[in-house]
Design a protein around this motif. Structure first.
Motif, PDB file in Angstrom:
ATOM      1  N   LEU A  68       0.836  -1.209   0.000  1.00 34.82           N
ATOM      2  CA  LEU A  68       0.000   0.000   0.000  1.00 34.82           C
ATOM      3  C   LEU A  68       0.866   1.252   0.000  1.00 34.82           C
ATOM      4  CD1 LEU A  68      -2.730   1.426   0.179  1.00 34.82           C
ATOM      5  CD2 LEU A  68      -2.675   1.052   2.658  1.00 34.82           C
ATOM      6  N   LYS A  69       1.914   1.253   0.813  1.00 33.30           N
ATOM      7  CA  LYS A  69       2.818   2.409   0.839  1.00 33.30           C
ATOM      8  C   LYS A  69       3.517   2.575  -0.508  1.00 33.30           C
ATOM      9  CE  LYS A  69       3.586   1.901   5.820  1.00 33.30           C
ATOM     10  NZ  LYS A  69       4.554   1.513   6.874  1.00 33.30           N
ATOM     11  N   HIS A  70       3.850   1.455  -1.131  1.00 32.92           N
ATOM     12  CA  HIS A  70       4.492   1.500  -2.449  1.00 32.92           C
ATOM     13  C   HIS A  70       3.530   2.083  -3.481  1.00 32.92           C
ATOM     14  CE1 HIS A  70       7.998   0.192  -4.766  1.00 32.92           C
ATOM     15  NE2 HIS A  70       7.159  -0.058  -5.759  1.00 32.92           N
ATOM     16  N   ILE A  71       2.276   1.690  -3.397  1.00 32.72           N
ATOM     17  CA  ILE A  71       1.261   2.221  -4.320  1.00 32.72           C
ATOM     18  C   ILE A  71       1.170   3.733  -4.177  1.00 32.72           C
ATOM     19  CG2 ILE A  71      -1.215   2.290  -4.829  1.00 32.72           C
ATOM     20  CD1 ILE A  71      -1.314  -0.675  -3.938  1.00 32.72           C
ATOM     21  N   LYS A  72       1.173   4.216  -2.959  1.00 35.36           N
ATOM     22  CA  LYS A  72       1.023   5.654  -2.724  1.00 35.36           C
ATOM     23  C   LYS A  72       2.212   6.440  -3.272  1.00 35.36           C
ATOM     24  CE  LYS A  72      -2.912   5.302  -1.384  1.00 35.36           C
ATOM     25  NZ  LYS A  72      -3.985   5.904  -2.191  1.00 35.36           N
ATOM     26  N   ASN A  73       3.365   5.786  -3.376  1.00 31.15           N
ATOM     27  CA  ASN A  73       4.543   6.447  -3.947  1.00 31.15           C
ATOM     28  C   ASN A  73       4.560   6.392  -5.473  1.00 31.15           C
ATOM     29  OD1 ASN A  73       5.751   7.258  -1.534  1.00 31.15           O
ATOM     30  ND2 ASN A  73       6.710   5.277  -1.218  1.00 31.15           N
ATOM     31  N   TYR A  74       4.191   5.232  -6.032  1.00 30.62           N
ATOM     32  CA  TYR A  74       4.315   5.021  -7.470  1.00 30.62           C
ATOM     33  C   TYR A  74       3.021   5.275  -8.240  1.00 30.62           C
ATOM     34  CZ  TYR A  74       9.057   3.169  -7.478  1.00 30.62           C
ATOM     35  OH  TYR A  74      10.425   3.040  -7.380  1.00 30.62           O
ATOM     36  N   ALA A  75       1.867   5.100  -7.584  1.00 30.07           N
ATOM     37  CA  ALA A  75       0.582   5.249  -8.280  1.00 30.07           C
ATOM     38  C   ALA A  75      -0.420   5.963  -7.386  1.00 30.07           C
ATOM     39  CB  ALA A  75       0.053   3.879  -8.691  1.00 30.07           C
ATOM     40  N   PRO A  76      -0.127   7.220  -7.021  1.00 35.76           N
ATOM     41  CA  PRO A  76      -1.007   7.930  -6.081  1.00 35.76           C
ATOM     42  C   PRO A  76      -2.411   8.166  -6.614  1.00 35.76           C
ATOM     43  CG  PRO A  76       0.608   9.427  -7.050  1.00 35.76           C
ATOM     44  CD  PRO A  76       1.017   8.036  -7.448  1.00 35.76           C
ATOM     45  N   GLY A  77      -2.594   8.091  -7.937  1.00 31.86           N
ATOM     46  CA  GLY A  77      -3.922   8.325  -8.503  1.00 31.86           C
ATOM     47  C   GLY A  77      -4.827   7.110  -8.479  1.00 31.86           C
ATOM     48  N   ALA A  78      -4.277   5.947  -8.158  1.00 30.74           N
ATOM     49  CA  ALA A  78      -5.078   4.723  -8.155  1.00 30.74           C
ATOM     50  C   ALA A  78      -5.872   4.595  -6.865  1.00 30.74           C
ATOM     51  CB  ALA A  78      -4.176   3.505  -8.327  1.00 30.74           C
TER      52      ALA A  78
END
Length: 225
Positions: A63-73
């Motif tokens: 989840l933290k990785h998503i917020k860094n790499y894909a904040p729009g998802a």
């Protein structure tokens, strides 16, 4: 809409994929943390369904990785963990929703639609490009106020071009957007041409302009002429 399903239970991932594809979503599956991170870094997704318990990692770290790499998802945690602390941690870390296993597929679909609506305010649900107007909620396309009967693929293709106007899009990128990332393993994606041909004809038949430009040997551009 493109969805990444991060789930190591193969039967559940398959059931979710089959159901959502019938609702016109493009779905990709990652069965472990490594595969999930690779896909998040390589491709774009509108919504990510995230299992917390994976064989090689913790979903909260992903989840933290998503917020860094894909904040729009948008992110919906899908987990067997039902403790209040886990739910609060996931939501505080940036998840948009949390659904506990077992769940019904119609409920999951409703949750997906809800988080996507929150990311798209009502005022932005109409996508306009000159004489073309698309209602992103009802999936209706009008050209010069005339309702145009587009297939699901044609409508998604038109939205993709309008959102990426003046950018060169390769046939491979178009194929991946419409059919999923597995098309990167296909050598020949010439089937894209027929969908482009049909879309162009329907736009012209409705009195629209020909905005589609072929960039020979590279791909296509949607430009305002």
């Amino acid at each position: 809409m493109k969805i990444l399903i991060i789930e190591d239970h193969k039967d559940l991932a398959s059931n979710i994929t089959d159901y959502l594809k019938k609702e016109d979503y493009v779905c990709e599956v990652a069965s472990d943390a490594k595969e999930a991170i690779d896909k998040i870094e390589l491709f774009e997704y509108d919504c990510i369904l995230l299992d917390l318990m994976l064989p090689d990692g913790n979903g909260l770290d992903i989840l933290k990785h998503i917020k860094n790499y894909a904040p729009g998802a948008s992110v919906i945690i899908v987990s067997a963990k039902n403790s209040l602390d886990t739910k609060l941690t996931g939501l505080d870390d940036g998840a948009d929703d949390y659904i506990t296993k077992p769940f019904s597929l119609p409920e999951l679909h409703s949750r997906i639609k809800a988080v996507l609506r929150r990311k798209t305010p009502e005022a932005n649900r109409i996508l306009s490009f000159n004489e073309i107007k698309i209602d992103l909620e009802s999936k209706e396309c009008r050209i010069n106020d005339q309702l145009v009967n587009l297939t699901k693929k044609e409508l998604n293709l038109l939205i993709y071009f309008i959102n990426n106007q003046n950018r060169m899009l390769s046939k491979q990128a178009i194929a991946s957007h419409l059919w999923g990332d597995y098309t990167y393993s296909i050598d020949n994606v010439d089937f894209v041409y027929q969908h482009l041909k049909n879309l162009r004809k329907k736009v012209l038949d409705a009195g629209g302009k020909d905005y589609l430009q072929t960039v020979y040997g590279l791909g296509y551009k949607w430009i305002d002429k």
